[in-house]
Design a protein around this motif. Structure first.
Motif, PDB file in Angstrom:
ATOM      1  N   LEU A  37       0.819  -1.213   0.000  1.00  0.00           N
ATOM      2  CA  LEU A  37       0.000   0.000   0.000  1.00  0.00           C
ATOM      3  C   LEU A  37       0.858   1.271   0.000  1.00  0.00           C
ATOM      4  O   LEU A  37       0.587   2.209  -0.750  1.00  0.00           O
ATOM      5  N   LEU A  38       1.895   1.281   0.820  1.00  0.00           N
ATOM      6  CA  LEU A  38       2.755   2.466   0.911  1.00  0.00           C
ATOM      7  C   LEU A  38       3.499   2.719  -0.399  1.00  0.00           C
ATOM      8  O   LEU A  38       3.573   3.865  -0.864  1.00  0.00           O
ATOM      9  N   THR A  39       4.039   1.668  -0.995  1.00  0.00           N
ATOM     10  CA  THR A  39       4.778   1.836  -2.255  1.00  0.00           C
ATOM     11  C   THR A  39       3.865   2.375  -3.345  1.00  0.00           C
ATOM     12  O   THR A  39       4.234   3.306  -4.086  1.00  0.00           O
ATOM     13  N   GLY A  40       2.664   1.824  -3.451  1.00  0.00           N
ATOM     14  CA  GLY A  40       1.715   2.300  -4.452  1.00  0.00           C
ATOM     15  C   GLY A  40       1.315   3.742  -4.227  1.00  0.00           C
ATOM     16  O   GLY A  40       1.292   4.558  -5.164  1.00  0.00           O
ATOM     17  N   ASN A  41       1.015   4.093  -2.972  1.00  0.00           N
ATOM     18  CA  ASN A  41       0.584   5.453  -2.666  1.00  0.00           C
ATOM     19  C   ASN A  41       1.692   6.480  -2.882  1.00  0.00           C
ATOM     20  O   ASN A  41       1.430   7.611  -3.306  1.00  0.00           O
TER      21      ASN A  41
END
Length: 488
Positions: free
Chosen positions: A396-400
């Motif tokens: 989630l963090l990498t995508g965001n």
């Protein structure tokens, strides 16, 4: 009043520099280096947990002293992180129960017995990788694959004389390949869904990087299988006889893994599947292995309970078999659960202190081209796996963090979702304090540092992602425009 107070508090916080953001990670690496040198294979029994808590304390110290982050923010982030792995902890406990019940019921010994007669040592590593890949595609879960068929393959490989690192590397490589390309996988669904990429578009796009990686891995395992010094047919026959003398081997025991496969195919939730599979194994133990249960405890009921939650050991003259038939049950998972909780504390402190954002800025500043964009995404994913220690949060963090950059530069979101999977999902198992690394190490009984060099597919995946990006193969680049930022 509360919202105004929160806004004022946020404004008072300082933004950590990249160097400051990396300091807790540096402290953790240094502490773990000393821990591993001092404790060796016993480092996960408590010392590594202390190292994680000490690094967390250092992170809190920097946050409160230099960045004006209140303790309440750290506490809130820690609670959020720990609660996010609650279901994973329950699954771990059930995996411990399942592994103990499957062993003492004779399910795993039966799989090993027949497997040794079917799989030739020369092709064992390749076969293990392919089998785990197929099972993982059908189940959508690398964890379930490794906890069931993976344990049996470890026993077969050890009986044939292969080193633990090679066996675990082949199992993990196959399981994570299948997990990545399975439409049933939660991480695959999360990586695509969180970025608005259609699931099957995401899976088809991953083929460009996953297929070359798994082909290279299979070639390496094929060569290694031919070059490794394995046991002779006589040694294997002797082990098979020892296995048959210790357990009642019958094809009827294969009903347990078959019925477990049916539950998985019907997408029954993992917790329910593992519970029912453990229950079936206990019934099989009472029916087919009453002597083994009585050896644990004269009371059949107490023996059945102990095989689920306690460490057990059956008497045998074969040293290899003695190591195989020893079980740890739920109790054997407590060290891993303890480590997961401490890792979530560290990840929460890094997030609350703004260190995760600081590390991300380091990679964002390196973006100058298509290749550097993908390389920065991959490096960020790996670093987050090390810092946050949970693959779901890292996905989630990498995508965001990178979605706006990909939109701005005119690249499709599926390039980002693929790179995220290539760098986060498959490398999580290579980090000793990551939830995946801790789980697979515990389930297979092999240290993360031992199997890491042999997880060929997992190591190659982020590298292959960058190589394919450098060639530009299959990558669509539109002229950047303001409309890109609103595109799903």
């Amino acid at each position: 009043m509360t919202k105004l107070s929160d806004n004022k508090e946020h404004q008072l916080r300082k933004r950590p520099s990249v160097a400051m953001s990396l300091m807790p990670l540096l402290v953790l690496v240094v502490l773990l280096t000393f821990v591993i040198r001092a404790f060796g294979s016993d480092s996960l029994a408590g010392a590594s947990q202390i190292a994680l808590l000490a690094a967390s304390a250092f992170c809190v110290l920097i946050g409160m002293w230099r960045l004006n982050v209140p303790w309440a923010s750290f506490e809130k982030a820690i609670v959020k992180n720990v609660s996010s792995v609650a279901s994973a902890i329950i699954i771990l406990l059930l995996i411990g129960a399942l592994s103990g019940a499957w062993m003492l019921s004779g399910v795993v010994p039966t799989l090993i017995y027949y497997g040794m007669h079917i799989i030739h040592p020369d092709i064992f590593l390749v076969s293990s990788c392919v089998i785990c890949a197929l099972v993982s595609v059908m189940t959508g879960s690398s964890w379930t694959t490794i906890a069931t068929i993976g344990i049996a393959l470890m026993g077969i490989g050890r009986a044939q004389g292969f080193a633990d690192g090679w066996i675990a590397g082949a199992i993990i490589s196959g399981a994570y390949f299948g997990d990545k390309i399975s439409p049933l996988s939660d991480t695959t669904t999360l990586a695509s869904g969180s970025l608005g990429v259609p699931l099957f578009d995401h899976i088809r796009y991953m083929v460009y990087t996953t297929v070359p990686s798994i082909v290279i891995a299979l070639i390496v395992f094929a060569v290694a299988g031919l070059l490794c010094d394995t046991n002779t047919a006589q040694d294997i026959s002797t082990f098979a006889l020892a296995l048959k003398s210790r357990f009642f081997i019958t094809p009827w025991l294969l009903l347990v893994p078959v019925l477990t496969g049916v539950l998985i195919a019907k997408r029954v939730p993992p917790i329910i599947t593992l519970f029912l599979s453990s229950l079936m194994a206990v019934v099989a133990a009472v029916v087919f292995q009453p002597d083994a249960l009585r050896e644990i405890d004269p009371s059949m009921f107490k023996a059945s309970m102990r095989c689920l939650y306690d460490s057990t050991q059956l008497a045998t003259d074969d040293a290899t078999l003695a190591g195989l038939v020893g079980t740890r049950g739920m109790a054997g998972m407590m060290g891993t659960i303890w480590l997961i909780v401490c890792a979530m504390c560290f990840g929460g402190c890094m997030s609350a202190g703004g260190m995760v954002g600081g590390i991300t800025r380091l990679f964002i500043h390196m973006v100058h081209s298509r290749t550097s964009l993908v390389a920065s995404t991959a490096a960020s994913g790996v670093m987050l796996n090390i810092a946050i220690a949970d693959q779901y949060l890292c996905i989630l963090l990498t995508g965001n963090m990178f979605r706006d950059i990909y939109d701005r530069e005119g690249y499709e979101r599926k390039l980002l979702s693929r790179t995220t999977e290539d760098s986060v999902t498959v490398t999580s198992v290579l980090v000793p304090w990551n939830t995946c690394g801790m789980t697979q190490s515990t389930v297979l009984g092999v240290s993360t540092w031992t199997y890491l060099p042999y997880c060929i597919f997992n190591i190659l995946s982020p590298i292959m992602s960058v190589i394919v990006a450098a060639t530009g193969y299959g990558i669509v680049h539109r002229k950047p425009s303001a409309d890109n930022t609103t595109e799903a």
